[in-house]
Enzyme design. Structure first.
Site, short mmCIF file in Angstrom:
data_model
loop_
_atom_site.label_atom_id
_atom_site.label_comp_id
_atom_site.label_asym_id
_atom_site.label_seq_id
_atom_site.Cartn_x
_atom_site.Cartn_y
_atom_site.Cartn_z
N HIS A 91 0.60 -1.02 -0.10
CA HIS A 91 -0.07 -0.10 0.09
C HIS A 91 0.87 1.27 0.04
O HIS A 91 0.30 2.44 0.22
CB HIS A 91 -1.05 0.11 1.36
CG HIS A 91 -1.96 -1.15 1.14
ND1 HIS A 91 -2.96 -1.63 2.05
CD2 HIS A 91 -2.40 -1.71 -0.02
CE1 HIS A 91 -3.66 -2.53 1.81
NE2 HIS A 91 -3.33 -2.64 0.46
N THR A 117 -4.17 -7.99 11.02
CA THR A 117 -4.99 -7.36 10.00
C THR A 117 -6.54 -7.73 9.82
O THR A 117 -6.67 -8.95 10.36
CB THR A 117 -4.35 -7.65 8.44
OG1 THR A 117 -5.16 -7.20 7.52
CG2 THR A 117 -4.21 -9.12 8.42
N CYS A 165 8.44 16.58 -14.00
CA CYS A 165 7.56 17.56 -15.07
C CYS A 165 6.83 18.67 -14.43
O CYS A 165 6.24 19.41 -14.95
CB CYS A 165 6.42 16.59 -15.81
SG CYS A 165 5.05 16.19 -14.49
P1 NAD Z 1 -7.00 -2.42 10.12
O1 NAD Z 1 -7.28 -1.02 11.06
O2 NAD Z 1 -8.75 -2.42 9.30
O3 NAD Z 1 -7.31 -3.72 11.02
C1 NAD Z 1 -6.18 -3.71 12.25
C2 NAD Z 1 -6.38 -4.97 12.75
O4 NAD Z 1 -5.16 -5.12 13.73
C3 NAD Z 1 -7.65 -5.31 13.40
O5 NAD Z 1 -7.86 -6.68 13.03
C4 NAD Z 1 -7.21 -5.46 15.19
O6 NAD Z 1 -8.07 -6.34 15.81
C5 NAD Z 1 -5.80 -5.89 14.94
N1 NAD Z 1 -4.83 -5.28 16.07
C6 NAD Z 1 -5.11 -4.07 16.58
N2 NAD Z 1 -4.37 -3.88 17.71
C7 NAD Z 1 -3.49 -4.94 17.68
C8 NAD Z 1 -2.43 -5.59 18.17
N3 NAD Z 1 -1.84 -5.15 19.23
N4 NAD Z 1 -1.59 -6.79 17.94
C9 NAD Z 1 -2.37 -7.49 17.17
N5 NAD Z 1 -3.34 -7.11 16.33
C10 NAD Z 1 -4.20 -5.96 16.78
O7 NAD Z 1 -5.98 -2.40 9.35
P2 NAD Z 1 -5.41 -3.10 8.04
O8 NAD Z 1 -5.93 -4.73 8.16
O9 NAD Z 1 -4.10 -3.05 8.13
O10 NAD Z 1 -6.28 -2.59 7.00
C11 NAD Z 1 -6.41 -1.24 6.90
C12 NAD Z 1 -5.78 -0.30 5.79
O11 NAD Z 1 -5.41 0.92 6.49
C13 NAD Z 1 -4.76 -0.83 4.92
O12 NAD Z 1 -4.78 -0.43 3.72
C14 NAD Z 1 -3.53 0.01 5.65
O13 NAD Z 1 -2.69 0.40 4.55
C15 NAD Z 1 -3.91 1.32 6.12
N6 NAD Z 1 -3.58 1.60 7.48
C16 NAD Z 1 -2.08 1.61 7.86
C17 NAD Z 1 -1.78 2.11 9.04
C18 NAD Z 1 -0.34 1.99 9.31
O14 NAD Z 1 0.65 2.07 8.08
N7 NAD Z 1 0.31 1.98 10.30
C19 NAD Z 1 -2.32 2.68 9.86
C20 NAD Z 1 -3.80 2.53 9.50
C21 NAD Z 1 -4.33 2.14 8.31
ZN ZN Z 2 5.66 14.31 -13.48
#
Ligand code: NAD
Ligand code: ZN
Length: 316
Positions: free
Chosen positions: A161, A251, A211
């Site tokens: 992502h 996730t 660009c």
């Molecule tokens: P999500 O927010 O949908 O889910 C997070 C998951 O992590 C949940 O299932 C939750 O139960 C679990 N969780 C929370 N705390 C935890 C812990 N301490 N230990 C283990 N599990 C834990 O996130 P996602 O599935 O990554 O998808 C959401 C989208 O949001 C993705 O596309 C991502 O790129 C983006 N995102 C990224 C970040 C980052 O880069 N840190 C932060 C927020 C969202």
């Molecule tokens: Zn460009």
């Protein structure tokens, strides 16, 4: 098998309900296992043999570093007194309509990421990479760059992502990525960054060096498609198809490529370990497999424990 899956698939996310506070971090008490521990040993013995081991991480692995997942109000952003959810801000549609506001939101989120440090789970995955070398791949949905900052090598880390520290041309004149300009005046403190409004000088820096068009954050938005050059789409499916074990961490199974990765690997007979504080569709898949286990608890607790057990098996 990979060719049977459409080359490009949209990123989809389900609505999420429960709130996840940014601080304090809540560590669940003792780990709960929904499978048997001997099953975990059997899966890890498989990982210690031949074949690829894949770790698939989501926002949950960075939650203990203080970066909120997309589950709470933390990510909400107000533009002209209208409140937007992350799933609305993180879109090409929003960028086309209000590019400066989308940049401001990303620069605020980047300040949150820059204040955070990698945690024990990130560090354990670096150890796993060092243990397995070419037999390991890390597929991450996180844009926070914490895996790379912890020491995971770029060549085996697929940031499917994107990475919030980079920008690219908003007009797609090239696939080249540039680190965000160091001269941006955005405050380092995330609360100050939230209030900050981009100056003309900042906006002049946020331009494509090739660009001159407006640049954009190097992030895959919810209304965009995966591809190989920028987001390692085929490489991720290839890794899944060859995986003997997939370790899923934090996730919610809300985006499409991770679903393909897990389903492809599970169908090919890979062992599946799901680590999450909550139940989720991947935990259900793991529970149903003879070679799967769902470890309910925090990433910072379970990932180091799994890596330690695997290291001991590898050491004999
Ligand atoms: P999500 O927010 O949908 O889910 C997070 C998951 O992590 C949940 O299932 C939750 O139960 C679990 N969780 C929370 N705390 C935890 C812990 N301490 N230990 C283990 N599990 C834990 O996130 P996602 O599935 O990554 O998808 C959401 C989208 O949001 C993705 O596309 C991502 O790129 C983006 N995102 C990224 C970040 C980052 O880069 N840190 C932060 C927020 C969202
Ligand atoms: Zn460009």
């Amino acid at each position: 098998m990979i060719n049977a899956i459409a080359r490009k698939i949209l990123v989809t996310i389900r609505p999420v309900s429960s709130l996840q506070a940014r601080t304090p971090v809540v560590y669940p008490p003792a780990p709960l296992y929904s499978g048997s521990v001997s099953n975990l040993t059997a899966i890890l013995e498989r990982a210690a043999g031949d074949g690829l081991v894949v770790a698939l991480t989501g926002a949950g692995i960075s939650a203990e570093s203080g970066i909120p997942t997309f589950r709470g109000e933390e990510g909400y952003w107000t533009v002209d007194s209208k409140v937007y959810r992350p799933q609305e801000m993180a879109t090409n549609t929003a960028y086309r309509r209000m590019p400066e506001d989308v940049w401001q939101w990303y620069l605020y989120r980047r300040a949150v990421c820059r204040e955070a440090a990698p945690n024990l789970a990130h560090a354990a995955l670096v150890e796993l990479d060092q243990l397995l070398g070419e037999r390991f791949r890390l597929i991450t949905q996180n844009v926070d760059g914490l895996h790379l900052r912890a020491g995971s090598p770029m060549e085996r880390t697929y940031q499917i992502h994107g990475n919030i520290d980079y920008m690219r041309c908003g007009n797609d004149c090239t696939n080249e990525l540039w680190p965000l300009p160091s001269d941006l005046q955005v405050p380092e403190d995330h609360l100050a960054a939230k209030e900050y409004r981009l100056s003309e000088a900042d906006l002049a820096l946020l331009r494509c060096p090739e660009c001159g068009a407006r640049s954009r954050p190097h992030v895959l938005w919810f209304d965009e498609s995966y591809d190989e050059p920028l987001f390692r789409f085929e490489s991720s499916l290839e890794a899944a198809a060859h995986a003997v074990v997939v370790i899923i961490v934090g996730t919610s199974a809300a985006t499409t490529l991770p679903n393909h990765v897990v389903n492809l690997a599970a169908r090919a007979g890979a062992g599946i370990i799901d680590i999450n504080i909550d139940t989720n569709p991947f935990a259900e898949i793991a529970d149903q497999l003879p070679t799967g286990i769902a470890l309910r608890g925090a990433a910072g607790e379970h990932v180091p424990s799994v890596v330690k057990q695997l290291s001991e098996i590898v050491a004999g």
